[in-house]
Scaffold this motif. Structure first.
Motif, short mmCIF file in Angstrom:
data_model
loop_
_atom_site.label_atom_id
_atom_site.label_comp_id
_atom_site.label_asym_id
_atom_site.label_seq_id
_atom_site.Cartn_x
_atom_site.Cartn_y
_atom_site.Cartn_z
N LEU A 117 0.83 -1.21 0.00
CA LEU A 117 0.00 0.00 0.00
C LEU A 117 0.86 1.26 0.00
N PHE A 118 1.84 1.31 0.88
CA PHE A 118 2.65 2.52 0.99
C PHE A 118 3.45 2.76 -0.29
N ASP A 119 3.98 1.71 -0.89
CA ASP A 119 4.73 1.87 -2.14
C ASP A 119 3.86 2.41 -3.26
N VAL A 120 2.66 1.85 -3.38
CA VAL A 120 1.78 2.25 -4.48
C VAL A 120 1.27 3.67 -4.28
N VAL A 121 0.94 4.05 -3.05
CA VAL A 121 0.47 5.41 -2.79
C VAL A 121 1.57 6.42 -3.11
N ARG A 122 2.79 6.12 -2.73
CA ARG A 122 3.88 7.05 -3.05
C ARG A 122 4.08 7.14 -4.57
N GLU A 123 4.06 6.01 -5.25
CA GLU A 123 4.21 6.02 -6.70
C GLU A 123 3.07 6.79 -7.36
N ALA B 96 -6.80 3.04 1.69
CA ALA B 96 -6.89 2.30 2.95
C ALA B 96 -7.27 0.85 2.66
N LEU B 97 -6.92 -0.02 3.57
CA LEU B 97 -7.40 -1.39 3.57
C LEU B 97 -8.33 -1.55 4.75
N ALA B 98 -9.57 -1.97 4.48
CA ALA B 98 -10.54 -2.25 5.53
C ALA B 98 -10.76 -3.75 5.61
N VAL B 99 -10.88 -4.27 6.82
CA VAL B 99 -11.16 -5.68 7.04
C VAL B 99 -12.41 -5.78 7.91
N LYS B 100 -13.41 -6.48 7.42
CA LYS B 100 -14.68 -6.64 8.11
C LYS B 100 -15.26 -5.28 8.51
N GLY B 101 -15.16 -4.32 7.59
CA GLY B 101 -15.82 -3.04 7.77
C GLY B 101 -15.03 -1.97 8.48
N ARG B 102 -13.78 -2.28 8.91
CA ARG B 102 -13.00 -1.29 9.64
C ARG B 102 -11.62 -1.14 9.03
N PRO B 103 -11.07 0.09 8.97
CA PRO B 103 -9.75 0.29 8.36
C PRO B 103 -8.63 -0.25 9.24
N VAL B 104 -7.67 -0.91 8.60
CA VAL B 104 -6.52 -1.47 9.32
C VAL B 104 -5.19 -0.92 8.81
N LEU B 105 -5.18 -0.36 7.59
CA LEU B 105 -4.01 0.29 7.02
C LEU B 105 -4.46 1.54 6.28
N ALA B 106 -3.62 2.58 6.31
CA ALA B 106 -3.99 3.81 5.63
C ALA B 106 -2.75 4.57 5.20
N ALA B 107 -2.88 5.28 4.08
CA ALA B 107 -1.83 6.19 3.62
C ALA B 107 -2.47 7.39 2.94
N VAL B 108 -1.97 8.57 3.26
CA VAL B 108 -2.39 9.81 2.62
C VAL B 108 -1.11 10.56 2.25
N PHE B 109 -0.93 10.86 0.97
CA PHE B 109 0.30 11.48 0.47
C PHE B 109 -0.04 12.78 -0.22
N THR B 110 0.60 13.88 0.21
CA THR B 110 0.45 15.18 -0.44
C THR B 110 1.77 15.50 -1.15
N PRO B 111 1.86 15.20 -2.44
CA PRO B 111 3.13 15.35 -3.15
C PRO B 111 3.67 16.77 -3.18
N ARG B 112 2.78 17.77 -3.27
CA ARG B 112 3.25 19.15 -3.35
C ARG B 112 3.89 19.62 -2.03
N HIS B 113 3.57 18.94 -0.93
CA HIS B 113 4.17 19.25 0.37
C HIS B 113 5.19 18.18 0.78
N ASP B 114 5.26 17.09 0.01
CA ASP B 114 6.10 15.94 0.35
C ASP B 114 5.81 15.45 1.77
N PHE C 299 3.90 12.47 3.89
CA PHE C 299 3.39 11.10 3.76
C PHE C 299 2.87 10.65 5.13
N PHE C 300 1.55 10.61 5.24
CA PHE C 300 0.88 10.17 6.47
C PHE C 300 0.56 8.68 6.34
N ILE C 301 0.92 7.89 7.34
CA ILE C 301 0.56 6.47 7.31
C ILE C 301 0.07 6.03 8.68
N ALA C 302 -0.72 4.97 8.69
CA ALA C 302 -1.21 4.40 9.94
C ALA C 302 -1.47 2.91 9.75
#
Length: 259
Positions: free
Chosen positions: A7-13, A104-122, A124-127
């Motif tokens: 997830l993190f690799d693809v969001v950054r790409e 994000a990846l959700a499992v059984k209705g709830r998020p378990v992984l997340a990434a938000v990337f703002t390229p113009r500010h560089d 990278f938020f992850i959880a």
């Protein structure tokens, strides 16, 4: 490759792809039937997610703003990838900085992984569930108190109007997309985010986990928690803040809405 690394690799790409396209002259764009904008950047990033992430996890469910939804097929899976190729398409189209890629990846209705990337500010938020949230590797922890006096709260005008008598510092952040409002709550840049009305799952899932893992709470305006992967992919309103301030916002919003 683990789900998180993938997830993190693809969001950054995807963010880097979007950054390049945002500098393109005469960027192609269209207006959807609902009046919202879509650009060739949204579609190119969505195609990248399809090629990289969906192809790597073919047995999982899929929900993206730019992919036609099939609720019956989607709901047959416990695992669901929730994608917003570009949140803040108008800013992207106009050459402004406040847009992001969110997933994000959700499992059984709830998020378990997340990434938000703002390229113009560089930025990278992850959880990851139970492992905290970070911004460029630095741990996030929401400063929290119950008082709303002077609290910097972002939201739509309807929600902010109902809170105005309480002395909040209202921020009608129409130019700041929902995922970034949630990321800014997680980072302590905003004291809270509120919105009244239906909000799409792809605008919420990644940002929700960021706030939760930074010690905050996210819910609908009546205090109900979110459940993803339902037939209708939206939630009723948004209230996000540290735990104490979240409770104060819920009380205030519901008092104001009581006849």
């Amino acid at each position: 490759m683990s789900d998180a690394a993938l997830l993190f690799d693809v969001v950054r790409e995807a963010g880097e792809l979007g950054l390049g396209l945002s500098r393109k002259k005469n960027l192609k764009h269209w207006t959807k039937p609902d009046g919202s904008h879509v650009t060739e950047g949204d579609l190119a990033i969505n195609a990248l997610f399809e090629q990289r992430l969906r192809a790597a996890r073919p047995g999982d469910g899929w929900l993206s703003e730019e992919t036609p939804d099939d609720p019956q097929t989607r709901m047959a899976h416990d695992r669901l990838w929730i994608i917003d190729p570009i949140d803040g398409t108008r800013a992207f189209l106009e050459g402004r900085r406040e847009w992001c890629v969110a997933a994000a990846l959700a499992v059984k209705g709830r998020p378990v992984l997340a990434a938000v990337f703002t390229p113009r500010h560089d930025e990278f938020f992850i959880a990851a569930l139970g492992e905290g949230a970070t911004l460029n590797g630095a741990r996030l922890l929401i400063p929290d108190q119950a008082s709303l006096e002077g609290a910097h709260i972002a939201g739509n005008r309807k929600a902010l109007a109902s809170l105005a008598p309480l002395g909040i510092a209202a921020d009608p952040s129409g130019s700041l997309p929902l995922q970034l409002r949630l990321a800014h709550v997680a980072a302590g840049r905003l004291a809270g985010a509120v919105s009244i009305g239906k909000r799409n799952d792809w605008d919420l899932a990644a940002g929700e986990l960021l706030v939760l893992e930074a010690g905050g709470r996210v819910s609908g305006v009546s205090g109900e928690g979110y459940i993803y992967n339902r037939a209708e992919p939206w939630q009723q309103g948004l209230v996000a803040a540290g735990a104490k301030r979240h409770a104060a916002l819920i009380d205030a919003l519901n008092i104001q809405r009581t006849p």
